[in-house]
Design a protein around this motif. Structure first.
Motif: not given
Length: 458
Positions: A433-451
């Motif tokens: 659960l923890s690493q799955a959630a962390a992967s979501g935050i990681y991609l969220g930051k990347y896509l948020g910045k990109y968009l």
């Protein structure tokens, strides 16, 4: 009439997707997010298995699919690189630890802090274990338990609804790539999206395989963990558990490695239904009004198969053979296992079984590798605790942990198809659960910045 268009469509509403959507909202309040899941919203995820009864669901089981995915089960978040996936190898161990700290902060923001976190780190024990051939794997833990996990994720859902549109009980039929992004056809609607993020976890493996093949993506090897679940006297491991709630031990040999999983002091063993088979699973003492006097855990041995189909066929063949077309789980006393004789009765056994299994021979019904690993592991444990593991200890066959096949992705989780991303367990990079959630935050930051940059240009 033109179909609806979204900036990002997230397929699967499990833990990785929830944390992705939440991070995107924080990063960019104007991004349009659509989340689709074959299961139900959290308040409607009710199954007889939750009360220890038979599954009462029509179709896929609500215990495993729907909003929050497996996060609603026990809500156990282990913050470590020692186990639970290979996210640290993909994005860096320090970055992974920092992201998991953010996961914990978000859980606490939504009420998770009513349960204190704890650490399993114990340097003295680690030194002792090393001398007898065992390695102690350590972690920081926030163990919410089922009730609190449901409350936390329900609060997150209420916040997400302000910016995220949801389609529950919806199956995505086709995903097709076009110049402007993707055209998606579900059983309820047709829409377009700029980017697609898939976070379907283990439950969506068959669907994911079909979709990725249609997009020209082909997975590689698949990991499968199988192992015997052990139930012993509650005080048997007191000397190594007295300072921590759970200790995760690993044994490594030339022919195998094996790690304890889901150790439950005073917990019970329940039936777990996955992929059409029934397995012994551990339930934490916090989940029961009447905790048991025993301790249980599984000793998992990982294996790797060239394809997901081969891994699943192997597991289903073995466990299905034990099940015998019903919910049968075989149980055997340790002493009987050691002397290669069948267990015929547990009426006088000093370790009372918390699961109603069928007496028999685990040694005969489980492949030799898993019995050999357990014997060598228990021999090391006896050296560690300075006493014999009680002969009335019970062995249940056979537990399993399933993994998704790995599809090649870049560091930002983008596949070979541009603007198509995989996160969480379906990426093959996370197993917790923890690493799955962390992967979501990681991609969220990347896509948020990109968009954000894209919007600035426009």
């Amino acid at each position: 009439m033109q179909p609806k268009h979204y900036d990002i469509t997230i397929i699967g509403a499990g833990v990785s997707s929830v944390f992705l959507a939440y991070t995107l909202m924080k990063q960019n309040e104007h991004v349009s997010i659509h989340m689709v899941d074959i299961g139900k919203e959290l308040s409607e995820r009710v199954c007889g298995l939750d009360q220890g009864k038979e599954c009462t669901c029509k179709g896929q089981c609500c215990k495993y699919i729907g909003f929050a995915g497996l996060g609603k089960s026990e809500g156990k978040f282990n913050y470590t690189n020692d186990f639970g996936g290979e996210l640290g190898r993909k994005i860096g161990k320090q970055s992974t630890l920092e992201l998991m700290r953010e996961v914990d902060e978000i859980l606490c923001e939504f009420g998770g802090d009513v349960i204190p976190s704890y650490s399993t780190r114990n340097e003295v024990l680690s030194d002792r274990a090393a001398k007898v051939g065992l390695k102690v794997l350590s972690t920081e833990v926030r163990h919410l338990g089922t009730r609190l996990a449901n409350e936390v994720f329900q609060k997150m859902y209420e916040v997400l609804k302000k910016q995220v549109s949801f389609s529950f009980e919806t199956t995505i039929d086709t995903i097709s790539k076009h110049e402007d992004g993707f055209h998606i056809q579900s059983d309820n609607e047709k829409f377009t999206t700029g980017k697609v993020v898939i976070g379907t976890g283990m439950s969506g493996s068959a669907w994911l395989k079909k979709q990725t093949e249609s997009l020209g993506l082909h997975p590689g090897e698949t990991r499968l963990d199988l192992g015997i679940r052990v139930e012993m006297k509650g005080n048997q491991l007191h000397s190594i558990l007295q300072d921590t709630f759970e200790t995760k031990l690993k044994i490594e040999r030339e022919t195998f490695s094996a790690t304890t999983y889901c150790m439950n002091p005073r917990g019970r063993i329940i039936r777990k239904h996955q992929h059409g088979v029934v397995m012994p699973d551990g339930q934490n003492a916090r989940e029961e009004d009447t905790p048991s006097a025993n301790l249980n855990f599984s000793l998992f041995v990982p294996s790797y198969f060239p394809s997901h189909d081969q891994a699943m066929d192997y597991a289903v063949n073995i466990i299905g053979g034990i099940n015998q077309g019903r919910e049968r789980i075989v149980v055997q006393r340790l002493e009987d296992f050691q002397f290669n004789r069948k267990t015929t009765s547990l009426q006088e056994n000093s370790v009372g079984p918390s699961l109603n299994g069928e007496c028999g021979s685990v040694r005969e019904e489980v492949p030799e590798l898993y019995g050999m690993a357990l014997e060598e592991f228990l021999a090391c444990v006896e050296d560690l605790i300075g006493e014999r593991v009680h002969p009335d200890t019970l062995l249940y066959g056979l537990d399993a942990k399933f993994y998704e096949p790995k599809l090649p992705t870049k560091e930002n989780f983008e596949t070979e198809v541009s603007n198509l991303y995989l996160i969480g367990d379906c990426s093959g990079e996370t197993h917790s659960l923890s690493q799955a959630a962390a992967s979501g935050i990681y991609l969220g930051k990347y896509l948020g910045k990109y968009l954000g940059n894209e919007n600035a240009k426009n």
